[in-house]
Write a protein that holds these residues in place. Structure first.
Motif, PDB file in Angstrom:
ATOM      1  N   ARG A 189      -1.601  77.934 -14.154  1.00  0.00           N
ATOM      2  CA  ARG A 189      -2.431  76.987 -13.417  1.00  0.00           C
ATOM      3  C   ARG A 189      -1.497  75.913 -12.886  1.00  0.00           C
ATOM      4  N   MET A 190      -1.821  75.403 -11.696  1.00  0.00           N
ATOM      5  CA  MET A 190      -0.964  74.394 -11.061  1.00  0.00           C
ATOM      6  C   MET A 190      -1.841  73.278 -10.520  1.00  0.00           C
ATOM      7  N   PHE A 191      -1.282  72.064 -10.523  1.00  0.00           N
ATOM      8  CA  PHE A 191      -2.091  70.897 -10.165  1.00  0.00           C
ATOM      9  C   PHE A 191      -1.202  69.698  -9.879  1.00  0.00           C
ATOM     10  N   LEU A 192      -1.778  68.746  -9.186  1.00  0.00           N
ATOM     11  CA  LEU A 192      -1.123  67.465  -8.948  1.00  0.00           C
ATOM     12  C   LEU A 192      -1.448  66.580 -10.132  1.00  0.00           C
ATOM     13  N   ALA A 193      -0.425  66.098 -10.820  1.00  0.00           N
ATOM     14  CA  ALA A 193      -0.595  65.268 -12.013  1.00  0.00           C
ATOM     15  C   ALA A 193       0.027  63.900 -11.751  1.00  0.00           C
ATOM     16  N   GLY A 194      -0.740  63.037 -11.127  1.00  0.00           N
ATOM     17  CA  GLY A 194      -0.212  61.703 -10.817  1.00  0.00           C
ATOM     18  C   GLY A 194       0.825  61.771  -9.720  1.00  0.00           C
ATOM     19  N   VAL A 195       2.063  61.476 -10.078  1.00  0.00           N
ATOM     20  CA  VAL A 195       3.134  61.398  -9.079  1.00  0.00           C
ATOM     21  C   VAL A 195       4.003  62.648  -9.044  1.00  0.00           C
ATOM     22  N   HIS A 196       3.544  63.727  -9.674  1.00  0.00           N
ATOM     23  CA  HIS A 196       4.307  64.971  -9.596  1.00  0.00           C
ATOM     24  C   HIS A 196       3.374  66.182  -9.558  1.00  0.00           C
ATOM     25  N   PHE A 197       3.916  67.273  -9.090  1.00  0.00           N
ATOM     26  CA  PHE A 197       3.229  68.560  -9.070  1.00  0.00           C
ATOM     27  C   PHE A 197       3.625  69.286 -10.354  1.00  0.00           C
ATOM     28  N   ALA A 198       2.671  69.903 -11.017  1.00  0.00           N
ATOM     29  CA  ALA A 198       2.944  70.549 -12.298  1.00  0.00           C
ATOM     30  C   ALA A 198       2.294  71.924 -12.372  1.00  0.00           C
ATOM     31  N   PHE A 199       2.787  72.716 -13.280  1.00  0.00           N
ATOM     32  CA  PHE A 199       2.113  73.965 -13.619  1.00  0.00           C
ATOM     33  C   PHE A 199       2.254  74.202 -15.113  1.00  0.00           C
ATOM     34  N   GLY A 242       7.293  87.445 -14.200  1.00  0.00           N
ATOM     35  CA  GLY A 242       7.407  86.007 -14.461  1.00  0.00           C
ATOM     36  C   GLY A 242       8.249  85.308 -13.406  1.00  0.00           C
ATOM     37  N   ASP A 243       9.345  85.935 -13.006  1.00  0.00           N
ATOM     38  CA  ASP A 243      10.184  85.368 -11.941  1.00  0.00           C
ATOM     39  C   ASP A 243       9.408  85.272 -10.636  1.00  0.00           C
ATOM     40  N   GLN A 244       8.649  86.304 -10.329  1.00  0.00           N
ATOM     41  CA  GLN A 244       7.827  86.280  -9.112  1.00  0.00           C
ATOM     42  C   GLN A 244       6.813  85.148  -9.165  1.00  0.00           C
ATOM     43  N   LEU A 245       6.213  84.933 -10.338  1.00  0.00           N
ATOM     44  CA  LEU A 245       5.211  83.884 -10.485  1.00  0.00           C
ATOM     45  C   LEU A 245       5.831  82.502 -10.274  1.00  0.00           C
ATOM     46  N   VAL A 246       6.981  82.251 -10.860  1.00  0.00           N
ATOM     47  CA  VAL A 246       7.651  80.955 -10.661  1.00  0.00           C
ATOM     48  C   VAL A 246       7.973  80.761  -9.183  1.00  0.00           C
ATOM     49  N   LYS A 247       8.518  81.763  -8.541  1.00  0.00           N
ATOM     50  CA  LYS A 247       8.866  81.654  -7.119  1.00  0.00           C
ATOM     51  C   LYS A 247       7.636  81.389  -6.264  1.00  0.00           C
ATOM     52  N   LEU A 248       6.531  82.042  -6.562  1.00  0.00           N
ATOM     53  CA  LEU A 248       5.289  81.823  -5.824  1.00  0.00           C
ATOM     54  C   LEU A 248       4.800  80.386  -6.005  1.00  0.00           C
ATOM     55  N   ILE A 249       4.839  79.889  -7.223  1.00  0.00           N
ATOM     56  CA  ILE A 249       4.418  78.511  -7.491  1.00  0.00           C
ATOM     57  C   ILE A 249       5.306  77.518  -6.753  1.00  0.00           C
ATOM     58  N   LEU A 250       6.609  77.709  -6.793  1.00  0.00           N
ATOM     59  CA  LEU A 250       7.532  76.786  -6.122  1.00  0.00           C
ATOM     60  C   LEU A 250       7.356  76.842  -4.606  1.00  0.00           C
ATOM     61  N   HIS A 251       7.095  78.018  -4.082  1.00  0.00           N
ATOM     62  CA  HIS A 251       6.822  78.161  -2.650  1.00  0.00           C
ATOM     63  C   HIS A 251       5.542  77.411  -2.279  1.00  0.00           C
ATOM     64  N   TYR A 252       4.522  77.554  -3.103  1.00  0.00           N
ATOM     65  CA  TYR A 252       3.258  76.850  -2.875  1.00  0.00           C
ATOM     66  C   TYR A 252       3.484  75.332  -2.911  1.00  0.00           C
ATOM     67  N   ALA A 253       4.224  74.877  -3.906  1.00  0.00           N
ATOM     68  CA  ALA A 253       4.505  73.444  -4.034  1.00  0.00           C
ATOM     69  C   ALA A 253       5.253  72.920  -2.809  1.00  0.00           C
ATOM     70  N   LYS A 254       6.224  73.674  -2.346  1.00  0.00           N
ATOM     71  CA  LYS A 254       7.009  73.262  -1.174  1.00  0.00           C
ATOM     72  C   LYS A 254       6.121  73.176   0.072  1.00  0.00           C
ATOM     73  N   ASN A 255       5.194  74.114   0.226  1.00  0.00           N
ATOM     74  CA  ASN A 255       4.346  74.154   1.416  1.00  0.00           C
ATOM     75  C   ASN A 255       3.169  73.188   1.376  1.00  0.00           C
ATOM     76  N   GLU A 291       6.146  66.426  -0.875  1.00  0.00           N
ATOM     77  CA  GLU A 291       6.524  65.039  -1.155  1.00  0.00           C
ATOM     78  C   GLU A 291       6.536  64.720  -2.649  1.00  0.00           C
ATOM     79  N   TYR A 292       6.098  65.656  -3.488  1.00  0.00           N
ATOM     80  CA  TYR A 292       6.039  65.426  -4.928  1.00  0.00           C
ATOM     81  C   TYR A 292       7.094  66.260  -5.655  1.00  0.00           C
ATOM     82  N   PRO A 293       7.765  65.679  -6.642  1.00  0.00           N
ATOM     83  CA  PRO A 293       8.676  66.487  -7.460  1.00  0.00           C
ATOM     84  C   PRO A 293       7.863  67.450  -8.331  1.00  0.00           C
ATOM     85  N   VAL A 294       8.476  68.560  -8.691  1.00  0.00           N
ATOM     86  CA  VAL A 294       7.833  69.535  -9.573  1.00  0.00           C
ATOM     87  C   VAL A 294       8.346  69.274 -10.987  1.00  0.00           C
TER      88      VAL A 294
END
Length: 148
Positions: free
Chosen positions: A60-70, A85-98, A102-105
């Motif tokens: 699960r991924m979400f905006l937690a205050g001043v950062h993006f988290a999963f 698992g590697d694919q899942l991390v890459k997908l999450i980071l791609h989603y965060a970037k897009n 503006e938020y750190p992960v």
């Protein structure tokens, strides 16, 4: 098939299989005693890989205050070590970037899986701590700079 859905977009069937995977892994297999389902489930985007009606990878991924988290990152035992698992991390980071560039992960990682996240450019932040009897450390995604 990879899916990203809000809580209210999940079918009852999919939510059942997500909850079952999380409970079977975190509560039964890892013998952790804590409230597995919480309010973040209602706010988060749920990203998962499904094949033949079975959830094989989830976070699960979400905006937690001043950062993006999963979190609640889990891979079904039958497909661990296959790269899902590697694919899942890459997908999450791609989603965060897009969607949240503006938020750190920043994540709270179980200390047993630090090397996995370090392979994906996460760096340890601060000192380890115990939460619900589980050793964690905060990690910040810091992608390697590429020179052109």
């Amino acid at each position: 098939m990879w899916c990203i859905k809000k809580f209210n977009e999940l079918s009852s069937h999919d939510f059942f299989h997500i909850a079952r995977l999380r409970i079977d892994t975190f509560i039964v297999e890892q013998q952790r005693i804590y409230p597995e389902l919480d309010d973040w489930d209602l706010q988060a985007k749920h990203v998962y890989y499904q094949r033949d009606g079975q959830i094989l990878a989830y976070a699960r991924m979400f905006l937690a205050g001043v950062h993006f988290a999963f979190g609640r990152f889990v891979i079904h035992p039958t497909v661990r070590g296959t790269g899902l698992g590697d694919q899942l991390v890459k997908l999450i980071l791609h989603y965060a970037k897009n969607h949240y560039a503006e938020y750190p992960v920043k994540i709270e990682a179980d200390r047993r899986v630090l090397k996995f996240y370090q392979r994906h450019d996460f760096q340890i932040q601060g000192t380890p701590y115990i939460s619900n009897g589980i050793p964690y450390v905060q990690m910040l995604y810091q992608p390697k700079k590429t020179t052109g």
